[in-house]
Motif scaffolding. Structure first.
Motif, PDB file in Angstrom:
ATOM      1  N   THR A 166      49.218 -11.131  87.072  1.00 54.29           N
ATOM      2  CA  THR A 166      48.416 -10.047  86.498  1.00 54.29           C
ATOM      3  C   THR A 166      47.291 -10.605  85.618  1.00 54.29           C
ATOM      4  O   THR A 166      46.176 -10.093  85.638  1.00 54.29           O
ATOM      5  N   GLU A 170      46.082  -0.218  91.828  1.00 59.59           N
ATOM      6  CA  GLU A 170      47.205  -0.816  91.112  1.00 59.59           C
ATOM      7  C   GLU A 170      47.687  -2.060  91.845  1.00 59.59           C
ATOM      8  O   GLU A 170      47.853  -2.046  93.069  1.00 59.59           O
ATOM      9  N   ARG A 219      40.975  -0.592  87.353  1.00 63.62           N
ATOM     10  CA  ARG A 219      41.969  -1.193  88.254  1.00 63.62           C
ATOM     11  C   ARG A 219      43.054  -1.849  87.391  1.00 63.62           C
ATOM     12  O   ARG A 219      42.747  -2.694  86.557  1.00 63.62           O
ATOM     13  N   ALA A 268      46.548  -4.046  86.733  1.00 59.60           N
ATOM     14  CA  ALA A 268      47.502  -5.072  87.192  1.00 59.60           C
ATOM     15  C   ALA A 268      48.700  -5.003  86.255  1.00 59.60           C
ATOM     16  O   ALA A 268      48.553  -5.206  85.040  1.00 59.60           O
ATOM     17  N   ASP A 315      39.640  -9.284  89.772  1.00 63.57           N
ATOM     18  CA  ASP A 315      40.319  -8.447  90.765  1.00 63.57           C
ATOM     19  C   ASP A 315      40.991  -7.231  90.139  1.00 63.57           C
ATOM     20  O   ASP A 315      41.503  -6.363  90.846  1.00 63.57           O
ATOM     21  N   ALA A 316      41.037  -7.179  88.825  1.00 62.73           N
ATOM     22  CA  ALA A 316      41.572  -6.035  88.083  1.00 62.73           C
ATOM     23  C   ALA A 316      40.835  -5.970  86.755  1.00 62.73           C
ATOM     24  O   ALA A 316      40.187  -6.935  86.331  1.00 62.73           O
ATOM     25  N   ALA A 347      45.394  -5.615  82.394  1.00 59.78           N
ATOM     26  CA  ALA A 347      46.698  -6.108  82.830  1.00 59.78           C
ATOM     27  C   ALA A 347      47.721  -5.967  81.721  1.00 59.78           C
ATOM     28  O   ALA A 347      47.412  -6.155  80.542  1.00 59.78           O
TER      29      ALA A 347
END
Length: 361
Positions: free
Chosen positions: A212, A204, A170, A172, A220-221, A224
């Protein structure tokens, strides 16, 4: 005769009162430079040629950092000093995204701004703005760079893992107008490894550098884009979250962010703005100490140096290289279509170089 004179006097007083009421908004704009959400200042009065006759106010566009309130707070001291030096109100035009700032420039709602090199290049090529200054660099000191951030712990925390299976990660990232949040990582890391940032990841998220970093720190990501300057600010503001993160990649130094002003400003006012910026923080004594503290908070510790549009040549070159990388990596119906795209990229770059190297007009 006496009654006529009295009527004339009353009419004169009424006109004067109306003029005073009309002048009140301008006074409010001058007082609103430090307000929580200042209204846009009035545009300069324009003559028949479209050139401002008198500069009555400056609307300063604030590039979003952590958030609109934080960004405005960082720039307010410099704007207040600028207002005193120039003798006109300076109000902030603070927005939450690059896109909104870009639109405000397109609507001529901003007179001066500190922009990413990408946004500055667009504004200069549209003939709306011109470069007057950029952050001074000190030889031997660490330079501003783009970085990639990952968590220290967790299954997805190595470059090797990212390159092997980007579709599991994932992302960011910054806005496509952000040099360190998008352009440099795309051109120097992702595309050379056959990864399109916009299409190869599981998901994304697009946000500010602060957002980020928080996305990765909070799970959550997984990776980054960021930069050394904003990550240092992040360490100070979010020490617990920053401790969870690691820098796994650094770029070459990217093009610097310049200060731009409205091209239609009178030359003498442009010169006054430039002199204010390049002289800021250079004085001795308490005033100079206070200005240097302002610059330190803006991550411009060595102040600003004079610059012109040619300062954007490195950004034009970077975008040219990125355009060619994308064209070569994309799928095309035939080779002729690819060649046509490459020719347009060459033409755009040549036009940019010619415009940026031209004497300031």
């Amino acid at each position: 005769m006496a009654r006529a004179a009295a009527r004339l006097l009353a009419a004169t007083l009424l006109c004067a009162a109306s003029a005073a009421m009309l002048a009140a908004p301008a006074t409010a704009a001058a007082q609103g430079a430090n307000a929580a959400a200042p209204a846009p200042a009035p545009a300069p009065a324009r003559g028949a040629t479209g050139v401002p006759e008198v500069v009555r106010a400056v609307r300063f566009g604030v590039l979003p950092l952590g958030g609109t309130v934080e960004s405005r707070a960082l720039w307010t001291p410099l704007m207040a000093d600028m207002s005193r030096a120039l003798g006109v109100p300076v109000s902030s035009y603070s927005v939450p995204s690059y896109e909104e700032l870009d639109r405000a420039i397109g609507r001529d709602e901003i007179d001066m701004a500190f922009l990413s090199a990408k946004m500055a290049l667009d504004a200069v090529m549209q003939r709306r703005m011109k470069v007057v200054a950029q952050i001074a660099k000190q030889p031997g000191n660490p330079q501003h760079r783009a970085v990639l951030l990952m968590r220290k712990a967790g299954p997805l925390n190595t470059l090797a893992g990212l390159l092997a299976e980007p579709q599991r990660w994932r992302l960011a990232r910054g806005d496509s107008r952000s040099v360190t949040g998008f352009i440099v990582p795309q051109s120097q890391f992702f595309l050379p490894n056959n990864i399109q940032m916009e299409t190869r990841f599981l998901s994304e998220f697009v946000g500010t550098h602060q957002a980020t970093a928080l996305a990765v720190a909070n799970g959550d990501a997984d990776v980054a884009t960021n930069n050394t300057t904003d990550f240092e600010r992040f360490r100070q503001q979010f020490p617990i979250e920053a401790e969870r993160l690691q820098v796994v990649w650094e770029s070459e130094p990217p093009p610097g962010a310049p200060m731009v002003v409205r091209r239609s400003y009178p030359p003498e006012f442009q010169a006054r703005l430039q002199n204010f910026l390049t002289g800021y923080g250079k004085a001795r004594g308490p005033r100079g100490d206070a200005e240097r503290e302002v610059l330190k908070n803006l991550r411009a510790g060595y102040g600003y140096v004079e610059a012109d549009d040619s300062a954007l040549l490195p950004e034009a070159r970077l975008e040219y290289q990125l355009g060619r990388q994308r064209a070569m990596a994309a799928s095309w119906v035939n080779e002729a279509a690819r060649e046509q795209r490459l020719q347009r990229i060459e033409k755009t770059y040549a036009e940019q170089v010619e415009a940026l190297r031209a004497p300031n007009r």
